[in-house]
Design an enzyme around this catalytic site. Structure first.
Site, PDB file in Angstrom:
ATOM      1  N   ASP A   1       0.833  -1.205   0.000  1.00 53.59           N
ATOM      2  CA  ASP A   1       0.000   0.000   0.000  1.00 53.59           C
ATOM      3  C   ASP A   1       0.867   1.254   0.000  1.00 53.59           C
ATOM      4  O   ASP A   1       2.000   1.247   0.479  1.00 53.59           O
ATOM      5  CB  ASP A   1      -0.937  -0.017   1.214  1.00 53.59           C
ATOM      6  CG  ASP A   1      -2.128   0.913   1.027  1.00 53.59           C
ATOM      7  OD1 ASP A   1      -2.391   1.340  -0.113  1.00 53.59           O
ATOM      8  OD2 ASP A   1      -2.808   1.212   2.031  1.00 53.59           O
TER       9      ASP A   1
ATOM     10  N   ARG B   1      -0.213   8.977 -10.116  1.00 55.68           N
ATOM     11  CA  ARG B   1      -0.311   7.769  -9.288  1.00 55.68           C
ATOM     12  C   ARG B   1       0.353   6.558  -9.943  1.00 55.68           C
ATOM     13  O   ARG B   1       0.968   5.729  -9.276  1.00 55.68           O
ATOM     14  CB  ARG B   1      -1.789   7.445  -8.999  1.00 55.68           C
ATOM     15  CG  ARG B   1      -2.484   8.455  -8.091  1.00 55.68           C
ATOM     16  CD  ARG B   1      -3.941   8.053  -7.859  1.00 55.68           C
ATOM     17  NE  ARG B   1      -4.042   6.711  -7.310  1.00 55.68           N
ATOM     18  CZ  ARG B   1      -3.948   6.424  -6.010  1.00 55.68           C
ATOM     19  NH1 ARG B   1      -3.779   7.388  -5.125  1.00 55.68           N
ATOM     20  NH2 ARG B   1      -4.036   5.185  -5.596  1.00 55.68           N
TER      21      ARG B   1
ATOM     22  N   HIS C   1       2.893   3.114  -8.966  1.00 57.70           N
ATOM     23  CA  HIS C   1       2.721   1.681  -9.256  1.00 57.70           C
ATOM     24  C   HIS C   1       3.951   1.132  -9.982  1.00 57.70           C
ATOM     25  O   HIS C   1       4.386   0.009  -9.754  1.00 57.70           O
ATOM     26  CB  HIS C   1       1.469   1.453 -10.101  1.00 57.70           C
ATOM     27  CG  HIS C   1       0.200   1.841  -9.399  1.00 57.70           C
ATOM     28  ND1 HIS C   1      -0.059   1.489  -8.097  1.00 57.70           N
ATOM     29  CD2 HIS C   1      -0.877   2.574  -9.807  1.00 57.70           C
ATOM     30  CE1 HIS C   1      -1.242   1.981  -7.732  1.00 57.70           C
ATOM     31  NE2 HIS C   1      -1.756   2.654  -8.749  1.00 57.70           N
TER      32      HIS C   1
ATOM     33  N   SER D   1      -7.321  -5.598  -5.746  1.00 53.31           N
ATOM     34  CA  SER D   1      -8.424  -6.156  -4.952  1.00 53.31           C
ATOM     35  C   SER D   1      -9.728  -6.105  -5.743  1.00 53.31           C
ATOM     36  O   SER D   1      -9.842  -5.387  -6.744  1.00 53.31           O
ATOM     37  CB  SER D   1      -8.576  -5.371  -3.646  1.00 53.31           C
ATOM     38  OG  SER D   1      -9.226  -4.133  -3.884  1.00 53.31           O
TER      39      SER D   1
ATOM     40  N   TRP E   1     -11.576  -2.000  -8.622  1.00 56.58           N
ATOM     41  CA  TRP E   1     -12.266  -1.606  -9.865  1.00 56.58           C
ATOM     42  C   TRP E   1     -12.908  -0.233  -9.735  1.00 56.58           C
ATOM     43  O   TRP E   1     -13.311   0.366 -10.733  1.00 56.58           O
ATOM     44  CB  TRP E   1     -13.348  -2.640 -10.228  1.00 56.58           C
ATOM     45  CG  TRP E   1     -12.802  -3.993 -10.569  1.00 56.58           C
ATOM     46  CD1 TRP E   1     -12.836  -5.100  -9.775  1.00 56.58           C
ATOM     47  CD2 TRP E   1     -12.146  -4.394 -11.788  1.00 56.58           C
ATOM     48  NE1 TRP E   1     -12.236  -6.164 -10.419  1.00 56.58           N
ATOM     49  CE2 TRP E   1     -11.805  -5.754 -11.655  1.00 56.58           C
ATOM     50  CE3 TRP E   1     -11.810  -3.737 -12.977  1.00 56.58           C
ATOM     51  CZ2 TRP E   1     -11.145  -6.466 -12.661  1.00 56.58           C
ATOM     52  CZ3 TRP E   1     -11.157  -4.451 -13.971  1.00 56.58           C
ATOM     53  CH2 TRP E   1     -10.832  -5.794 -13.804  1.00 56.58           C
TER      54      TRP E   1
ATOM     55  N   LEU F   1      10.902 -21.314  -4.243  1.00 54.19           N
ATOM     56  CA  LEU F   1      10.131 -20.139  -3.825  1.00 54.19           C
ATOM     57  C   LEU F   1       8.866 -20.028  -4.673  1.00 54.19           C
ATOM     58  O   LEU F   1       8.941 -20.095  -5.900  1.00 54.19           O
ATOM     59  CB  LEU F   1      10.988 -18.867  -3.991  1.00 54.19           C
ATOM     60  CG  LEU F   1      10.263 -17.523  -3.849  1.00 54.19           C
ATOM     61  CD1 LEU F   1       9.686 -17.329  -2.448  1.00 54.19           C
ATOM     62  CD2 LEU F   1      11.215 -16.351  -4.174  1.00 54.19           C
TER      63      LEU F   1
ATOM     64  N   ARG G   1       1.710  -4.849   5.972  1.00 51.87           N
ATOM     65  CA  ARG G   1       1.033  -3.821   5.166  1.00 51.87           C
ATOM     66  C   ARG G   1       1.829  -2.538   5.282  1.00 51.87           C
ATOM     67  O   ARG G   1       1.996  -1.995   6.380  1.00 51.87           O
ATOM     68  CB  ARG G   1      -0.404  -3.576   5.630  1.00 51.87           C
ATOM     69  CG  ARG G   1      -1.098  -2.514   4.748  1.00 51.87           C
ATOM     70  CD  ARG G   1      -2.548  -2.302   5.072  1.00 51.87           C
ATOM     71  NE  ARG G   1      -3.150  -1.414   4.079  1.00 51.87           N
ATOM     72  CZ  ARG G   1      -4.383  -1.500   3.621  1.00 51.87           C
ATOM     73  NH1 ARG G   1      -5.169  -2.434   4.084  1.00 51.87           N
ATOM     74  NH2 ARG G   1      -4.849  -0.650   2.714  1.00 51.87           N
TER      75      ARG G   1
ATOM     76  N   SER H   1      -8.410  -4.735   4.544  1.00 49.73           N
ATOM     77  CA  SER H   1      -8.963  -4.467   3.208  1.00 49.73           C
ATOM     78  C   SER H   1      -9.318  -5.746   2.440  1.00 49.73           C
ATOM     79  O   SER H   1      -8.970  -5.890   1.257  1.00 49.73           O
ATOM     80  CB  SER H   1      -7.989  -3.593   2.396  1.00 49.73           C
ATOM     81  OG  SER H   1      -7.738  -2.371   3.052  1.00 49.73           O
TER      82      SER H   1
HETATM   83  C1  IPE Z   1      -5.484  -2.831  -0.586  1.00 52.98           C
HETATM   84  O1  IPE Z   1      -5.112  -1.510  -0.749  1.00 52.98           O
HETATM   85  C2  IPE Z   1      -5.441  -3.557  -1.892  1.00 52.98           C
HETATM   86  C3  IPE Z   1      -4.112  -3.784  -2.458  1.00 52.98           C
HETATM   87  C4  IPE Z   1      -2.978  -3.539  -1.875  1.00 52.98           C
HETATM   88  C5  IPE Z   1      -4.113  -4.367  -3.783  1.00 52.98           C
HETATM   89  P1  IPE Z   1      -6.200  -0.353  -0.978  1.00 52.98           P
HETATM   90  O2  IPE Z   1      -5.439   0.898  -1.063  1.00 52.98           O
HETATM   91  O3  IPE Z   1      -7.073  -0.715  -2.118  1.00 52.98           O
HETATM   92  O4  IPE Z   1      -7.059  -0.447   0.368  1.00 52.98           O
HETATM   93  P2  IPE Z   1      -7.963   0.664   1.088  1.00 52.98           P
HETATM   94  O5  IPE Z   1      -8.928   1.173   0.071  1.00 52.98           O
HETATM   95  O6  IPE Z   1      -7.042   1.744   1.564  1.00 52.98           O
HETATM   96  O7  IPE Z   1      -8.604  -0.056   2.216  1.00 52.98           O
HETATM   97  C1  IPE Z   2      -1.347   0.092  -3.480  1.00 56.59           C
HETATM   98  O1  IPE Z   2      -1.124   1.461  -3.492  1.00 56.59           O
HETATM   99  C2  IPE Z   2      -1.469  -0.502  -4.859  1.00 56.59           C
HETATM  100  C3  IPE Z   2      -2.815  -0.950  -5.220  1.00 56.59           C
HETATM  101  C4  IPE Z   2      -3.879  -0.940  -4.459  1.00 56.59           C
HETATM  102  C5  IPE Z   2      -2.976  -1.441  -6.590  1.00 56.59           C
HETATM  103  P1  IPE Z   2      -2.331   2.481  -3.605  1.00 56.59           P
HETATM  104  O2  IPE Z   2      -2.600   2.718  -5.047  1.00 56.59           O
HETATM  105  O3  IPE Z   2      -3.496   2.013  -2.825  1.00 56.59           O
HETATM  106  O4  IPE Z   2      -1.700   3.763  -2.964  1.00 56.59           O
HETATM  107  P2  IPE Z   2      -2.418   4.800  -1.985  1.00 56.59           P
HETATM  108  O5  IPE Z   2      -2.966   3.993  -0.836  1.00 56.59           O
HETATM  109  O6  IPE Z   2      -3.495   5.472  -2.747  1.00 56.59           O
HETATM  110  O7  IPE Z   2      -1.331   5.721  -1.560  1.00 56.59           O
HETATM  111 MG    MG Z   3      -4.054   2.289  -0.892  1.00 61.43          MG
END
Ligand code: IPE
Ligand code: IPE
Ligand code: MG
Length: 231
Positions: A17, A30, A34, A62, A66, A128, A179, A187
């Site tokens: 995250d 953003r 990634h 997740s 979407w 692994l 996390r 989440s």
């Molecule tokens: C959880 O992160 C999902 C992934 C790391 C793929 P999110 O950023 O989507 O979770 P929330 O919305 O903060 O709970």
């Molecule tokens: C996690 O980072 C990656 C995915 C959920 C795909 P985020 O994209 O959720 O990053 P923040 O939480 O918005 O900073």
């Molecule tokens: Mg996030």
């Protein structure tokens, strides 16, 4: 190599995250977060090999993701596509098994075939196992499993049978869930499997996660006393 840790988690699961916040803080889109996040995945796989971790699972997309913009979702798919399709990818080069959990049905066809291709090619490797959680949600996984059971006409099952209908049937439960980014929530990740997982919430955003943070995480795990309800 000398024994660095008194005990190691067999299965580490990572809720990656903070990619978006990491990029925003740097005045970047953003998807740049990634992109750097993929480099952190690569570093972590290298570290798993180095420190003898047998299973590592990455929560990459997740069932709720979407809700994001099409641009961001397409960007994530493109990064995944590139990562698993490059010729000298770490999975083939270092003999690392790649699997996924979650439902990849709604993903673009070429991405699905690239995934199936690399999964088939790395199936026999066993030092692994890396698992990508893709369009994965713990509730969705449980409900799909229950529907499978209902369709098969089963009236009663035990815990082992239930585990065997989940996407994670070939994985041990995660010993350690990390996390990043400072958020302290699950989440919808591995809801059934985390019954006795240890948790760690480092403040660092995922794109900055490196070997130093990985070692620190293993040191945190090493100090945990797992009791499983005993004394
Ligand atoms: C959880 O992160 C999902 C992934 C790391 C793929 P999110 O950023 O989507 O979770 P929330 O919305 O903060 O709970
Ligand atoms: C996690 O980072 C990656 C995915 C959920 C795909 P985020 O994209 O959720 O990053 P923040 O939480 O918005 O900073
Ligand atoms: Mg996030």
């Amino acid at each position: 190599m000398t024994k660095l840790f008194k005990k190691l988690p067999t299965h580490i699961a990572i809720i990656m995250d903070g990619n978006g916040r990491w990029a925003t803080k740097r005045g970047m889109p953003r998807n740049y977060g990634h992109k750097e996040g993929v480099n952190a995945i690569e570093r972590t796989i290298e570290a798993c090999l180095k420190y003898n971790i047998k299973y590592c699972t990455f929560f990459a997309f997740s069932t709720e993701n979407w809700k994001r913009s099409k641009e961001e979702i397409d960007g994530i798919f493109q990064l995944l596509r590139e990562y698993i399709s490059i010729n000298d990818n770490i999975f083939l080069e270092k003999e690392v098994k790649l699997k996924h959990i979650g439902v990849i049905e709604p993903f673009p066809d070429d991405l699905k075939s690239a995934l199936v291709n690399i999964e088939n090619k790395t199936e026999k490797f066993d030092k692994l196992t890396i698992t990508f959680a893709l369009n994965y949600g713990g509730r969705d996984e449980i409900i799909r499993g229950v529907n499978t059971l209902l369709q098969s006409g089963q009236k009663q099952i035990d815990e082992n049978q239930f585990s065997s209908i989940l996407d994670t049937k070939d994985l041990p439960d995660p010993d350690f869930i990390i996390r990043t980014s400072g958020e302290q929530r699950v989440s919808n990740f591995m809801l059934y499997q985390m019954a006795y997982s240890e948790f760690y919430f480092p403040k660092i955003c995922w794109p900055s996660f490196n070997e130093k943070h990985f070692i620190k995480s293993l040191q945190v795990f090493e100090k945990r006393k797992r009791r499983y309800g005993g004394v």
